[in-house]
Design a protein around this motif. Structure first.
Motif, PDB file in Angstrom:
ATOM      1  N   LEU A   1       0.681  -1.380   0.054  1.00 22.97           N
ATOM      2  CA  LEU A   1      -0.133   0.232   0.008  1.00 22.97           C
ATOM      3  C   LEU A   1       0.686   1.233   0.024  1.00 22.97           C
TER       4      LEU A   1
ATOM      5  N   PRO B   1       2.953   4.229  -0.999  1.00 24.63           N
ATOM      6  CA  PRO B   1       3.331   4.935  -2.196  1.00 24.63           C
ATOM      7  C   PRO B   1       4.899   4.953  -2.588  1.00 24.63           C
TER       8      PRO B   1
ATOM      9  N   GLY C   1      -7.682   2.465  19.181  1.00 20.23           N
ATOM     10  CA  GLY C   1      -7.826   2.465  17.760  1.00 20.23           C
ATOM     11  C   GLY C   1      -7.039   1.322  17.524  1.00 20.23           C
TER      12      GLY C   1
ATOM     13  N   GLY D   1      -2.011   1.943  15.787  1.00 25.65           N
ATOM     14  CA  GLY D   1      -2.528   1.457  17.319  1.00 25.65           C
ATOM     15  C   GLY D   1      -1.740   0.062  17.119  1.00 25.65           C
TER      16      GLY D   1
ATOM     17  N   TYR E   1      -8.445  -1.049  22.318  1.00 23.99           N
ATOM     18  CA  TYR E   1      -9.739  -1.013  22.149  1.00 23.99           C
ATOM     19  C   TYR E   1     -10.183  -0.259  20.703  1.00 23.99           C
ATOM     20  N   GLU E   2     -11.008  -1.073  20.248  1.00 29.20           N
ATOM     21  CA  GLU E   2     -11.626  -0.469  18.745  1.00 29.20           C
ATOM     22  C   GLU E   2     -13.064  -0.405  18.448  1.00 29.20           C
TER      23      GLU E   2
ATOM     24  N   GLY F   1      -8.564  -0.708  11.509  1.00 29.82           N
ATOM     25  CA  GLY F   1      -8.778   0.746  11.242  1.00 29.82           C
ATOM     26  C   GLY F   1      -8.879   0.809   9.908  1.00 29.82           C
ATOM     27  N   LEU F   2      -8.137   1.944   9.105  1.00 30.92           N
ATOM     28  CA  LEU F   2      -8.567   2.039   7.601  1.00 30.92           C
ATOM     29  C   LEU F   2      -8.000   0.709   6.669  1.00 30.92           C
TER      30      LEU F   2
ATOM     31  N   LYS G   1      -6.806  -3.672  -3.212  1.00 30.96           N
ATOM     32  CA  LYS G   1      -5.437  -3.166  -2.984  1.00 30.96           C
ATOM     33  C   LYS G   1      -4.535  -3.879  -1.645  1.00 30.96           C
TER      34      LYS G   1
ATOM     35  N   VAL H   1     -15.765  -1.423  20.955  1.00 27.12           N
ATOM     36  CA  VAL H   1     -15.709  -0.867  22.123  1.00 27.12           C
ATOM     37  C   VAL H   1     -15.371   0.745  22.111  1.00 27.12           C
ATOM     38  N   GLU H   2     -16.164   1.815  22.124  1.00 27.57           N
ATOM     39  CA  GLU H   2     -15.803   3.063  21.720  1.00 27.57           C
ATOM     40  C   GLU H   2     -15.254   3.725  23.093  1.00 27.57           C
TER      41      GLU H   2
ATOM     42  N   ALA I   1      -6.496   6.969  17.172  1.00 30.06           N
ATOM     43  CA  ALA I   1      -7.845   6.725  16.879  1.00 30.06           C
ATOM     44  C   ALA I   1      -8.086   7.436  15.411  1.00 30.06           C
TER      45      ALA I   1
ATOM     46  N   LEU J   1     -17.098   3.362   0.950  1.00 35.55           N
ATOM     47  CA  LEU J   1     -15.999   2.232   1.019  1.00 35.55           C
ATOM     48  C   LEU J   1     -16.159   1.271   1.814  1.00 35.55           C
TER      49      LEU J   1
ATOM     50  N   PHE K   1      -9.205  15.029   4.370  1.00 35.00           N
ATOM     51  CA  PHE K   1      -9.784  14.847   5.835  1.00 35.00           C
ATOM     52  C   PHE K   1      -9.078  16.220   6.624  1.00 35.00           C
TER      53      PHE K   1
END
Ligand SMILES: Cc1cc2nc3c(=O)[nH]c(=O)nc-3n(C[C@H](O)[C@H](O)[C@H](O)COP(=O)(O)OP(=O)(O)OC[C@H]3O[C@@H](n4cnc5c(N)ncnc54)[C@H](O)[C@@H]3O)c2cc1C
Ligand code: SF4
Length: 486
Positions: free
Chosen positions: A97, A99, A151, A156, A173-174, A181-182, A191, A215-216, A237, A262, A400
């Motif tokens: 992933l 670049p 996160g 994380g 914790y996620e 995550g992303l 990808k 769990v937030e 996070a 996505l 973002f």
């Protein structure tokens, strides 16, 4: 040095991609499996083992590139994997992933195609997994200290793995239902197949890292509670506040943020849905934003069977060669054809959306745009260039703006933000709150996986020093550098 004449006798060759007609019918990675293996040792042999390896500095992790190129050339895959892991917890993520700013800084790249560093990296780690050479590294003794990581993105995960290996008891914790995550929800399967994350999580579990999904922090558990229960906290996070497009018609149905669109496609591949609740099937799709997130929307729309895909970018089309203000070894902004672009669709530059038009049911049908140009350094609309294009699904991929301040944890921890709206930290990655550290996009702003891993590793060292007064974890390479290079 791998092969003293390699850079003279061997040209650059990269991984082969599967035919477009085949790959748009599935979600698997776009590369031909196994296509790198026959060529990769020779490719690694193109490395010149430069006296000053600029690639080290190009890579935010400071990966020891000439060293593992040498081992890859000699086909000593086990030694290559050991050198690779010395600086990078998750080369299978970056090798797919990243670049590759290292390649922009490769000395060979001054007057020849650069060494294909990223392909060598992914080949080393894939071989290591295939050979069962990636083993859990269980700490010899426990420190008795506890750390919560908020996160489970690359920052994380890197922080958690480093701190677990240093002997601390780490709980991640996620808030999402799955770890990653992303990497998991955002980056499409084509990808990076998510089995690569699952395999790493298994390794981390075997090392002793604990994971709590769904769990937030700030909602399901307060930040104060977390701080009381753990000796230190790493906030990783992310930075998920997406830029919006407040033009007339924005409220119409069918206009979504890329990050609404996505993750649903990811969930289809995970088996949660048969079809995505937001699908491009049979629709004219417009993606606003010419960057990588936009390209991910393009590739996803193709796979969902879009009638057409158009990607809009407000800035002019970038050049194909470096220009004078982006000299070697900086990471230049060049015109890029990603795998998603190879698959079709139209890319339109220097245009700005003026408004959306809908039907009587409130569904978006058209996007109105106008051409723009720089006049006295300001983007200005060109009169008489207004037009409309069909748009039945619009995704906004315009970047973002920083840490999500709605995220309960920001207020509850009482962490200060910097001038960019990200969580402020010092050179040890500590926030203004005692024992609370920050890593990855949450502190840096939306960036790259390689930076997230680098920051996770660096924050882990800061936490280790905080807990024990010293640390044998590796020192950060380029700590909070917002980067001249990437
Ligand atoms: C669509 C898309 C494609 C991208 N593609 C690439 C690419 O190809 N290459 C590349 O290098 N970079 C890419 N990036 C950027 C890269 O993914 C990020 O820079 C990287 O993931 C940041 O890692 P992170 O760990 O800091 O945060 P994230 O990956 O964002 O992870 C943060 C995690 O924290 C969780 N979380 C947030 N708040 C809480 C809370 N209160 N309690 C519990 N959990 C919480 C979130 O659910 C999330 O799982 C892409 C970004 C996007 C949006
Ligand atoms: S992590 Fe990225 S910059 Fe570093 S060596 Fe790998 S591809 Fe290059």
């Amino acid at each position: 040095m791998a092969d003293p004449k390699g850079f003279l006798t061997t040209g650059r060759e990269v991984a082969e991609t599967r035919p477009v007609a085949e790959r748009v019918r599935d979600w698997n990675e776009v590369y031909v499996p196994g296509s790198l293996l026959p060529i990769i040792s020779k490719q690694a042999g193109r490395c010149m083992d430069c006296g000053i390896p600029f690639c080290h500095n190009g890579c935010p992790l400071g990966n020891l590139i000439p060293e593992w190129n040498d081992y890859a050339y000699r086909e000593d895959w086990s030694a290559a994997s050991e050198r690779l892991h010395a600086t990078n917890n998750f080369p299978e993520f970056t090798g797919r992933l990243c670049p590759a700013p290292c390649e922009s800084a490769c000395v060979l790249g001054i007057n020849q195609p650069a060494v294909t560093i990223k392909n060598v990296e992914v080949s080393i780690i894939d071989k290591a997994w295939d050979a069962n050479d990636v083993k859990p590294q269980v700490p010899e003794r426990l420190s008795g200290k506890t750390v919560a990581v908020v996160g489970s993105g690359p920052a994380g995960l890197a922080a958690a793995q480093q701190l677990t290996r240093a002997g601390h008891t780490v709980v991640v914790y996620e808030r999402a239902d799955r770890i990653g995550g992303l990497l998991r929800y955002g980056i499409p399967e084509f990808k990076m197949e998510k089995r690569h994350i699952n395999r790493r999580i298994e390794q981390m579990r075997a090392e002793g890292t604990k994971f709590r999904t769904g769990v937030e922090v700030g909602r399901d558990i307060t930040a104060t509670d977390l701080r009381k229960r753990f000796d230190a906290v790493v906030v990783a996070a992310g930075a998920t506040t997406a830029r919006d497009l407040p033009v007339p018609g924005r409220e119409l149905k069918g206009i979504h943020q890329a990050m609404e669109y996505l993750p649903l496609a990811n969930k289809v591949v995970e088996g949660d849905f048969v079809a995505s609740p937001i699908s491009a099937e049979g629709k004219h799709v417009v993606v606003i934003g010419g960057g990588d997130t936009g390209a991910d929307c393009v590739g996803t729309a193709h796979r969902q069977g879009a009638a057409s895909v158009t990607q809009l970018e407000i800035m002019p089309k970038p050049g194909e060669e470096r220009n004078a203000n982006q000299p070697w070894p900086t990471f230049p902004m060049l015109y890029k054809v990603t795998s998603a672009h190879e698959e079709g669709g139209e890319r339109v530059y220097s245009v700005s959306t003026t408004h959306f038009e809908g039907d009587e049911d409130g569904n978006v049908q058209y996007l109105h745009l106008v051409e723009v140009e720089f006049v006295d350094g300001k983007l200005t609309q060109k009169p008489g260039t207004e037009r409309k294009i069909p748009a039945q699904l619009v995704t906004l991929a315009m970047g973002f703006t920083g840490t999500d301040v709605q995220n309960g944890l920001v207020a509850q921890f009482g962490v200060e933000l910097d001038e960019r709206g990200n969580i402020a930290r010092d050179a040890e990655f500590a926030t203004n709150v005692d024992g609370v550290y920050v890593a990855g996009d949450a502190g840096r702003g939306q960036s790259l996986i390689v930076w997230a891993i680098a920051e996770g590793r660096s924050a882990a060292r800061g936490v280790d020093r905080y807990l024990t007064g010293a640390s044998s974890l590796p020192a950060p390479i380029r700590p909070t550098d917002r980067s001249l290079l990437v």
